[in-house]
Write a protein that holds these residues in place. Sequence first.
Motif, mmCIF file in Angstrom:
data_model
loop_
_atom_site.group_PDB
_atom_site.id
_atom_site.type_symbol
_atom_site.label_atom_id
_atom_site.label_comp_id
_atom_site.label_asym_id
_atom_site.label_seq_id
_atom_site.Cartn_x
_atom_site.Cartn_y
_atom_site.Cartn_z
ATOM 1 N N ASN A 150 3.396 -10.799 -5.585
ATOM 2 C CA ASN A 150 3.047 -9.627 -6.399
ATOM 3 C C ASN A 150 2.285 -10.040 -7.643
ATOM 4 O O ASN A 150 2.409 -11.165 -8.120
ATOM 5 C CB ASN A 150 4.328 -8.864 -6.796
ATOM 6 N N THR A 152 2.697 -8.820 -10.723
ATOM 7 C CA THR A 152 3.745 -9.108 -11.700
ATOM 8 C C THR A 152 4.809 -9.923 -10.954
ATOM 9 O O THR A 152 5.612 -9.369 -10.198
ATOM 10 C CB THR A 152 4.359 -7.793 -12.236
ATOM 11 N N ARG A 155 8.583 -9.114 -10.646
ATOM 12 C CA ARG A 155 9.018 -8.033 -9.732
ATOM 13 C C ARG A 155 9.179 -8.560 -8.307
ATOM 14 O O ARG A 155 10.040 -8.090 -7.557
ATOM 15 C CB ARG A 155 8.024 -6.868 -9.750
ATOM 16 N N GLU A 193 -9.788 -2.328 -4.914
ATOM 17 C CA GLU A 193 -9.716 -3.704 -5.423
ATOM 18 C C GLU A 193 -9.075 -4.643 -4.407
ATOM 19 O O GLU A 193 -8.357 -4.208 -3.507
ATOM 20 C CB GLU A 193 -8.909 -3.726 -6.723
HETATM 21 P P1 NDP Z 1 3.682 1.594 -6.222
HETATM 22 O O1 NDP Z 1 2.926 2.192 -7.354
HETATM 23 O O2 NDP Z 1 5.157 1.758 -6.151
HETATM 24 O O3 NDP Z 1 3.443 -0.026 -6.196
HETATM 25 C C1 NDP Z 1 2.217 -0.551 -6.485
HETATM 26 C C2 NDP Z 1 2.179 -2.049 -6.117
HETATM 27 O O4 NDP Z 1 0.819 -2.442 -6.054
HETATM 28 C C3 NDP Z 1 2.845 -2.937 -7.128
HETATM 29 O O5 NDP Z 1 3.349 -4.084 -6.450
HETATM 30 C C4 NDP Z 1 1.675 -3.302 -8.053
HETATM 31 O O6 NDP Z 1 1.845 -4.533 -8.723
HETATM 32 C C5 NDP Z 1 0.566 -3.439 -7.037
HETATM 33 N N1 NDP Z 1 -0.773 -3.195 -7.567
HETATM 34 C C6 NDP Z 1 -1.250 -2.032 -8.077
HETATM 35 N N2 NDP Z 1 -2.548 -2.177 -8.394
HETATM 36 C C7 NDP Z 1 -2.887 -3.451 -8.068
HETATM 37 C C8 NDP Z 1 -4.099 -4.183 -8.174
HETATM 38 N N3 NDP Z 1 -5.225 -3.630 -8.652
HETATM 39 N N4 NDP Z 1 -4.109 -5.463 -7.732
HETATM 40 C C9 NDP Z 1 -2.995 -6.011 -7.232
HETATM 41 N N5 NDP Z 1 -1.817 -5.376 -7.127
HETATM 42 C C10 NDP Z 1 -1.765 -4.099 -7.544
HETATM 43 O O7 NDP Z 1 2.955 2.127 -4.900
HETATM 44 P P2 NDP Z 1 3.585 2.234 -3.436
HETATM 45 O O8 NDP Z 1 4.343 0.993 -3.190
HETATM 46 O O9 NDP Z 1 4.276 3.536 -3.283
HETATM 47 O O10 NDP Z 1 2.277 2.308 -2.484
HETATM 48 C C11 NDP Z 1 1.490 1.163 -2.221
HETATM 49 C C12 NDP Z 1 0.443 1.481 -1.149
HETATM 50 O O11 NDP Z 1 1.047 1.698 0.122
HETATM 51 C C13 NDP Z 1 -0.398 2.725 -1.421
HETATM 52 O O12 NDP Z 1 -1.739 2.410 -1.085
HETATM 53 C C14 NDP Z 1 0.169 3.757 -0.478
HETATM 54 O O13 NDP Z 1 -0.796 4.717 -0.128
HETATM 55 C C15 NDP Z 1 0.539 2.880 0.710
HETATM 56 N N6 NDP Z 1 1.596 3.484 1.577
HETATM 57 C C16 NDP Z 1 1.280 3.774 2.890
HETATM 58 C C17 NDP Z 1 2.238 4.295 3.755
HETATM 59 C C18 NDP Z 1 1.885 4.590 5.176
HETATM 60 O O14 NDP Z 1 2.644 5.291 5.848
HETATM 61 N N7 NDP Z 1 0.781 4.077 5.693
HETATM 62 C C19 NDP Z 1 3.616 4.576 3.296
HETATM 63 C C20 NDP Z 1 3.856 4.211 1.903
HETATM 64 C C21 NDP Z 1 2.856 3.700 1.095
HETATM 65 P P3 NDP Z 1 2.610 -4.626 -10.160
HETATM 66 O O15 NDP Z 1 4.070 -4.697 -9.830
HETATM 67 O O16 NDP Z 1 2.094 -5.875 -10.763
HETATM 68 O O17 NDP Z 1 2.248 -3.390 -10.935
#
Ligand code: NDP
Length: 265
Positions: A150, A152, A155, A193
């Motif tokens: 991850n 962060t 986490r 990204e």
């Molecule tokens: P959250 O907001 O809970 O988690 C976001 C995660 O992505 C964190 O680990 C965060 O890291 C990381 N992150 C965010 N931006 C970046 C970046 N620019 N570069 C690297 N890491 C990044 O979101 P969700 O977990 O709910 O969703 C994640 C994805 O999964 C979404 O695209 C969602 O659409 C998809 N999804 C698809 C499903 C499906 O059925 N196909 C079901 C559920 C989700 P940090 O901890 O450092 O902030």
Amino acid sequence: MTDRYAVFGHPIAHSKSPLIHAAFARQTGQDMTYEAILAPKDGFATSVAAFVAAGGRGANVTVPFKEEAFRLATRLAPRAERAGAVNTLVFDGGILGDNTDGAGLVADLTRNLNCSLAGRRVLLLGAGGAARGVVEPLLDQQPAALVIANRTVSRAHELADLFGRGVTASGFDETGGPFDVVINATAASLAGELPPLSPAIFTTDTLAYDMMYGRDTPFLAFARGHGAATADGLGMLVEQAAEAFYVWRGVRPDTAAVIASLRAA
Ligand code: NDP
């Protein structure tokens, strides 16, 4: 009386869930409706209460309400309790919270994509809600190793520590490799990204899976450029819906036809 179901989110207009559940209901002859409800960001519990009062039998929950749904539930399925997030609600006098995301991912990988996880090395990118929901179901498949990376890093450690059992945590640039399966559960693709990954995580035998669906992503392009096979999250979306449908109706719909028709559209 026709049973009512819905998906709550913000935003919600883009959701494919009403289409998917309408197809499941037609296919299995279930007398039900399924609508998309835009809940105000500070009004999730109120929206759910209004739906229950109007006769709602169950609901799905999507961004940004999965953790609030976890707190709203009066009972939790064990897999939702371990995930710390809820994507499926059953209104049965109380509120049962369940989480079908992990079952959906594993069904898509193992059944639709013929990608066995047993004895394989798996890299999971992300430690947010989606990642939390899939760790336990992935471990149930008994991979040789599961690394959670991850942005962060703390986490990733917190999530890995919840599970023990051969799960390790790292930053994006220190994952080691290569891996048989790399799953992108970060929201990076939503922003167009690419997490700063080493190409050494891929071989020509790797499957790179992005939970995002509906468009090619920088992650999938990067993986393809380094020889990996790729898949998007459309199959997971349909499979998690099928698992929720089973929780509500006790009937398993045929997902292949629904995935094919969504791809064609
Ligand atoms: P959250 O907001 O809970 O988690 C976001 C995660 O992505 C964190 O680990 C965060 O890291 C990381 N992150 C965010 N931006 C970046 C970046 N620019 N570069 C690297 N890491 C990044 O979101 P969700 O977990 O709910 O969703 C994640 C994805 O999964 C979404 O695209 C969602 O659409 C998809 N999804 C698809 C499903 C499906 O059925 N196909 C079901 C559920 C989700 P940090 O901890 O450092 O902030």
